[in-house]
Design a protein around this motif. Structure first.
Motif, short mmCIF file in Angstrom:
data_model
loop_
_atom_site.label_atom_id
_atom_site.label_comp_id
_atom_site.label_asym_id
_atom_site.label_seq_id
_atom_site.Cartn_x
_atom_site.Cartn_y
_atom_site.Cartn_z
N LEU A 225 39.08 35.55 42.38
CA LEU A 225 38.96 34.99 41.03
C LEU A 225 37.54 35.17 40.51
CD1 LEU A 225 41.07 31.80 41.64
CD2 LEU A 225 41.49 33.45 39.82
N ILE A 226 36.56 34.93 41.37
CA ILE A 226 35.16 35.07 40.94
C ILE A 226 34.86 36.52 40.60
CG2 ILE A 226 32.76 34.79 41.67
CD1 ILE A 226 33.72 32.45 43.43
N SER A 227 35.42 37.44 41.37
CA SER A 227 35.23 38.85 41.04
C SER A 227 35.84 39.20 39.71
CB SER A 227 35.85 39.74 42.12
OG SER A 227 35.19 39.57 43.34
N ILE B 132 45.57 40.94 42.20
CA ILE B 132 46.64 41.18 41.21
C ILE B 132 46.98 39.86 40.53
CG2 ILE B 132 49.07 41.76 40.95
CD1 ILE B 132 48.72 43.86 43.07
N GLN B 133 47.07 38.80 41.31
CA GLN B 133 47.33 37.50 40.69
C GLN B 133 46.17 37.07 39.82
OE1 GLN B 133 49.07 34.33 43.14
NE2 GLN B 133 48.96 35.76 44.84
N ALA B 134 44.93 37.29 40.34
CA ALA B 134 43.75 36.84 39.59
C ALA B 134 43.61 37.58 38.26
CB ALA B 134 42.49 37.03 40.44
N LEU B 135 44.12 38.80 38.22
CA LEU B 135 44.03 39.56 36.99
C LEU B 135 45.00 39.03 35.94
CD1 LEU B 135 43.59 43.16 38.34
CD2 LEU B 135 42.19 42.09 36.58
N GLY B 136 45.94 38.21 36.40
CA GLY B 136 46.84 37.61 35.44
C GLY B 136 48.23 38.21 35.44
N PHE B 137 48.51 39.10 36.40
CA PHE B 137 49.86 39.65 36.44
C PHE B 137 50.83 38.61 36.97
CE2 PHE B 137 49.05 43.77 35.06
CZ PHE B 137 47.85 44.19 35.59
N ASN B 138 52.04 38.63 36.43
CA ASN B 138 53.04 37.67 36.88
C ASN B 138 53.82 38.23 38.04
OD1 ASN B 138 52.38 35.99 34.78
ND2 ASN B 138 53.77 37.04 33.38
N VAL B 139 53.45 37.80 39.22
CA VAL B 139 54.23 38.25 40.37
C VAL B 139 54.66 37.05 41.18
CG1 VAL B 139 53.41 40.59 40.75
CG2 VAL B 139 52.01 38.66 41.44
N SER B 140 55.81 37.12 41.77
CA SER B 140 56.25 36.05 42.63
C SER B 140 55.32 35.99 43.83
CB SER B 140 57.69 36.32 43.08
OG SER B 140 57.94 35.64 44.28
N SER B 141 54.71 34.84 44.03
CA SER B 141 53.73 34.75 45.13
C SER B 141 54.38 35.04 46.46
CB SER B 141 53.08 33.37 45.14
OG SER B 141 54.06 32.38 45.39
N HIS B 142 55.65 34.68 46.60
CA HIS B 142 56.32 34.90 47.88
C HIS B 142 56.51 36.38 48.15
CE1 HIS B 142 57.16 30.70 48.43
NE2 HIS B 142 57.61 30.64 47.19
N VAL C 294 45.87 31.53 41.36
CA VAL C 294 46.19 32.42 42.48
C VAL C 294 46.85 31.57 43.56
CG1 VAL C 294 45.24 33.86 44.30
CG2 VAL C 294 44.33 34.04 42.00
N TRP C 295 48.00 32.02 44.05
CA TRP C 295 48.74 31.26 45.06
C TRP C 295 48.38 31.76 46.46
CZ3 TRP C 295 50.97 27.28 42.79
CH2 TRP C 295 51.39 27.40 41.46
N THR C 296 48.04 30.85 47.36
CA THR C 296 47.68 31.26 48.71
C THR C 296 48.86 31.17 49.69
OG1 THR C 296 47.04 29.00 49.28
CG2 THR C 296 45.32 30.45 48.45
N SER C 297 49.95 30.52 49.29
CA SER C 297 51.11 30.35 50.17
C SER C 297 50.78 29.63 51.47
CB SER C 297 51.75 31.71 50.54
OG SER C 297 52.37 32.24 49.41
N SER C 298 49.79 28.78 51.44
CA SER C 298 49.47 27.99 52.62
C SER C 298 48.65 26.78 52.18
CB SER C 298 48.65 28.82 53.61
OG SER C 298 48.10 27.99 54.61
#
Lengths: 309, 360, 370
Positions: free
Chosen positions: C217-219, A259-269, C199-203
């Motif tokens: 991301l690659i996909s 979902i993040q990779a697609l570019g949607f803005n979501v709070s990562s937390h 992309v955030w991994t939170s770690s």
């Protein structure tokens, strides 16, 4: 078709991410079915991971590494088994101590191996089958350990529910005194169950350090051992549900990354909480039938066994 | 089997005191082997690990303040464990208590008064209680296993804390780093009780909790009900003791105490909210609870021991250039010995070799 | 009962003797703590294990460089995996109280603990990485990693075919945001059509999670992947999936020989050696050092053979320009990814604004304010 590609990628990712969870959870399931609670899964996984890695670097052969990770997991489980079965120490505390010990031991063993690269295990390409659209990547393009995990689930389910030995193991977990009275070697069965759990956890760790991300980094399991423990409970101690739960958990994690990779803005937390909340939600739904749950939890879980005869 | 355990008819009284000493002796022997093999002087290493942290007033203060959250959490957990209620989420309840207490401090920013600290303490307790109520509710209403729910909620609480300190609660003057403002120095932070240390009010709260929990478990009817519920659930049901009530009590008390621990940690030594406020106290407290044999006074001693292990580990790194991994190994072994030696209290070891007996 | 017992008794006697011998030997050894002449004791406080293969590992390389450079004149020690809460204060204080005169605290979260302890120990000097508070005996330091990021962005922008570049990042703190922005500015400078997806991994170090993020991301058609996390997992993912990767912290090419284009590496050795020398010469002063390519704190790893000559030339030219001060990465005009102008043409973003950066430049997909 981008949407379909994304779905396929998520499913493939789910299977790969879920595999270490499946391996560790299946081992813990067998252990718990025999009546022993081993909270040291994280420690055993790490020891297996580092041992497999060191063995691979030393021999250049990844299969030796895989074998080493299983053996290392068993050895450290043997220590646990001796303490809680022969010396009858408190299982919860001993398991947690095992985690502390395993984390430290693995870090110590791996000091010289940080930053060492190796060739990981590659997926097996089956002619024709791997090339099928959609089904090909999801079902037929995996490395042997992923297939092994599925076979393990089938094998354990068959063993527990279709063989006499499995029945005896379950009986030991339900009532160790009754099983002993009938004449079954409770101690031996529990020892073997714990060793199996250790070997499986070691293999799960080896999967991480040899296949998933071929390297050694301290603490690289990053809490997967605890998730595996939770999965056994989540699956109400049924092997098939462990597989589903592991893939579900892995899948939701992968999905949130996509979902993040697609570019949607979501709070990562907030997005990071989804797998955990989803697990709770699913368990709530499954558990509402109280009788079904009680029938699956081993009644003698955590009860020490001491033969009075 | 070469080793046979014979149950004692009565727990050996003198071994209850001696078993920790036996564990200590075994640990010292192992230390000699371990540190010797690493090329370090074992006597110095043991001194650095176990004695040096205790030689200064500051060191004793540190021992107490690190034991404080362990103590509070373990007290709450021990009640639950006695009642067969498995709260694995103390870490999450601790985090929520910190969030609640910290939230009060931030809300009052600029208008602080003497009332702030007591309010923060109450808020911390309530925050932990509320968070602990979730697994309790799910168990009582939907029969959901509390091990899983409380564990999963722990991860959720850490993300909530992260969200708050990265977003709405971030210090506006803090260069956008994920931290909140520092709480008011006079009214929002526990005062130091002894000069030259960091010993703060939280330690007093913990000691009070020890006494209160002891009274609860040993002297009240509720405590008795919890005990019976854990040891003989059928008898408890027959007597009309409600297991659901035990579940509520365990999680509310456990959550409340953990929440106070979290709030005390934040108001005591950190002074603000950050993404990481606990190095795993909620999980370490589980070990502490069992080391202390689920008894309040045992928990008191066990939390000090655990605290010493952490601080001793730091000391080994600082003064002897030993990597953290070695202290992890050492700590694990020490715990194994302590747990193993405890067995001697309830069982007698007999070396049975049928061959030797036959020859003799 | 005879033979067996006799041997058993003999073994026990020998066992005691052995133990006593070991004890004696141990006590007679030097205790290792004796003051080694006038050696300067230097302490390091790490937030993660040295075995994280990333942030702390690079700091530890700097520590070892100090030992090599000064030999017997210094004695270093470190404490790793120190949590950023209450424990940090105790550890820092412990180092100060046990004779360490120069202490490096290598994480932002150690800022307040460092300040607290520094107040108590005025004759101990502290070096805090990535913070903004100083005292007479507390210096701060950081490297302009974003300069390296810009240069790697030039490479990435040229090598991408899909015009989607993936960025695996841990947490949205200003330093990470700066890196993303500088990287994107570099990408856009050579390829205005390319996008950077975060992309955030939170770690900070969970190799499995980093791998999963890179794979996602690659996909989604990213064909260059870079990272602000500790392990080499994203590079491995790129190698396996046949796309490119750009490393961080250190040269990660061993983990992806074909995929690894370059990396922006951290080099603390020069700075650390310089500060120790200043201390030994009694010239140490509290400063705020924010060095970059010019000071050798940020070094670009060798470029992959696949990078064409004209890109190499561009990178070399820009590196020289940055080192000279002729070129500033955050020179205007710069728009953020919502269309607002953040830096006017002809102006440069000052250090203060860089330190608290919380917005994305145009070209980054995603927003920061939750």
């Amino acid at each position: 078709m981008e949407g379909l590609d994304t779905v396929v990628a998520i499913l493939v990712g789910a299977i790969r991410a879920g595999t270490p969870l499946v391996l560790a959870a299946m081992g813990e399931l067998v252990t718990e079915k025999s009546g022993v609670l081993n909270l040291g899964v994280e420690g055993m996984m790490l020891v297996g991971a580092v041992s497999g890695f060191i063995a691979t670097v030393a021999t250049g052969n990844i299969y030796v590494g895989i074998a080493a990770s299983i053996v290392a997991g068993m050895l450290i489980a043997l220590l646990f088994a001796f303490l809680v079965l022969s010396l009858m120490t408190n299982q919860v505390a001993t398991g947690l101590a095992l985690t502390i010990f395993g984390v430290g031991l693995s870090a110590f063993m791996g000091i010289k191996y940080v930053g060492t690269p190796i060739e990981g295990l590659k997926p097996i390409l089956i002619p024709y089958l791997s090339d099928l659209p959609v089904v090909g990547p999801i079902l037929f393009t995996h490395d042997i350990l992923i297939y092994a995990a599925v076979l393990l689930v089938i094998g354990v389910a068959w063993f527990l529910y279709k063989t006499r030995r499995g029945l005896i193991l379950r009986a030991v977990g339900e009532s160790n005194d009754a099983a002993h009275a009938i004449g079954h070697p409770v101690m031996m069965i529990r020892y073997l169950a714990v060793l199996f759990g250790g070997g499986a956890a070691g293999l799960a760790g080896g999967y991480l350090s040899l296949v998933y991300t071929p390297q050694w980094v301290e603490n690289m399991t990053a809490g997967r051992g605890w998730i595996a423990l939770a999965l056994v409970v989540f699956a109400t101690w049924r092997p098939g549900r462990v597989l589903l739960g592991a893939y579900l958990f892995g899948g939701i994690t992968i999905m949130s990354l996509h979902i993040q990779a697609l570019g949607f803005n979501v709070s990562s937390h907030l997005v990071a909480t989804v797998p955990y909340l989803a697990t709770i939600l699913v368990l709530v739904i499954i558990s509402r039938d109280a009788t079904k749950i009680k029938l699956n939890a081993p009644a003698a879980l955590c009860r020490p066994f001491h033969p009075t005869v | 089997m070469l080793l046979r355990l014979e149950p004692r008819t009565q727990s050996s009284k003198w071994l209850q005191v001696a078993s920790p000493l036996i564990a200590a002796a075994l640990t010292i022997i192992t230390a000699f082997v371990l540190f010797g093999a690493l090329g370090k002087n074992p006597v110095v290493a043991l001194y650095t690990f176990a004695i040096q942290p205790l030689t200064t007033l500051y060191g004793l203060g540190e021992l107490s303040i690190k034991a404080m959250p362990l103590m509070l959490c373990a007290l709450g957990l021990s009640i639950g464990f006695r009642g067969n209620v498995w709260n694995i989420g103390a870490e999450g309840q601790l985090t929520f208590g910190a969030i609640a207490g910290g939230g009060v401090a931030l809300w009052a920013y600029g208008n602080e008064g003497v009332w702030l600290l007591p309010t923060m303490i109450i808020a911390g307790g309530l925050g932990g209680m509320l968070y602990g109520a979730i697994p309790a509710f799910l168990k009582n209403r939907f029969n959901t296993n509390e091990i899983l729910t409380s564990l999963m909620l722990t991860y959720v609480s850490i993300q909530v804390l992260g969200y708050l300190v990265h977003g709405p609660w971030r210090d506006p003057d803090g260069f956008n780093f994920p931290e909140t403002r520092i709480f008011n120095e006079v009214y929002g932070i526990f005062p130091v009780l002894i000069d030259g240390t960091r010993l703060h009010l939280g330690v007093v709260l913990a000691l009070v909790a020890v006494v209160v929990v002891w009274v609860l478990m040993a002297r009240t009817f509720t405590g008795f009900q919890i005990e019976v519920g854990g040891q003989a659930p059928h008898a408890a049901a027959y007597a009309g003791y409600s297991q659901k009530r035990v579940v509520w009590l365990s999680f509310l008390i456990g959550g409340g105490l953990a929440g106070i621990a979290g709030m005390a940690e934040v108001a005591g030594v950190i002074g603000q909210l950050q993404p990481v406020i606990s190095p795993g106290y909620g999980f370490a407290a589980i070990i502490v609870a069992f080391l202390g044999r689920l008894h309040p006074f045992g928990v008191l001693v066990a939390s000090l021991l655990m605290s010493l292990m952490y601080i001793g580990g730091e000391s080994l790194q600082m003064n002897m250039n030993l990597p953290l991994a070695v202290t992890g190994v050492f700590q694990g072994l020490l715990l194994f010995f302590v747990l193993g030696s405890d067995v001697l209290i309830r069982y007698r070891i007999r070396f049975a070799s049928s061959r030797r007996e036959a020859l003799g | 009962m005879t033979q067996g017992t006799g041997l058993w008794m003999a073994a026990r006697r020998r066992g005691w003797a052995l133990m006593l011998a070991v004890l004696a030997a141990a006590l007679l050894q030097g205790d290792g703590l004796s003051a080694a002449g006038a050696s300067l004791k230097i302490g390091f406080v790490y937030v993660s294990p040295v075995g994280d293969a990333g942030w702390t590992y690079q700091h530890d390389l700097g520590r070892r460089a100090i030992e090599r450079a000064f030999g017997d004149r210094v004695k270093t020690s470190y404490v790793e995996s120190v949590p950023e809460g209450a424990d940090a204060t105790r550890v820092i204080r412990g180092l100060a109280a046990s004779g360490h005169k120069l202490i490096f605290t290598t994480s932002f979260g150690f800022m307040n603990p460092t300040i607290k302890v520094a107040g108590e120990f005025p004759d101990v000097k502290f070096e805090h990485a990535s913070g903004y508070k100083r005292l007479d005996n507390v210096a701060t330091y950081l490297a302009r990693f974003y300069e390296g990021r810009y240069l790697t962005g030039l490479v990435a922008g040229h090598m991408t075919r899909s015009n989607i570049i993936g960025y695996v990042a841990a947490f949205p703190i200003p330093e990470v945001v700066r890196g993303i922005n500088a990287f994107t500015l570099g990408v856009r400078a050579v390829n205005p059509a390319a996008d950077v997806r975060v992309v955030w991994t939170s770690s900070w170090y969970d190799p499995g999670r980093e791998r999963e993020a890179a794979e996602a991301l690659i996909s989604q058609r990213a064909d260059v992947v870079t990272q602000h996390t500790d392990s080499t997992a994203p590079v491995q993912a790129a190698q396996d999936r046949g796309v490119y990767a750009i490393g961080y912290h250190s040269d990660m090419s061993a983990f992806g020989p074909r995929a690894h284009l370059t990396a922006s590496t951290h080099n603390w050795s020069n700075y650390y050696i310089r500060r120790v020398r200043e201390f030994l010469d009694n010239k140490w002063k509290s400063t705020n050092t924010w060095g970059g390519i010019k000071d050798g704190m940020v070094v670009l790893a060798p470029l992959n053979r696949a990078v064409p000559e004209k890109v190499r030339a561009l990178v070399a030219e820009k590196t020289a320009a940055i080192a000279d001060g002729r070129f500033h990465v955050f020179a205007g005009p710069i728009t953020d990814n919502r269309g607002n102008t953040r830096v006017a043409a002809g102006k440069t973003l000052p250090d203060g604004a860089l330190l608290k950066m919380d917005w994305f430049v145009a070209g980054v997909t995603g927003k920061l304010k939750q």
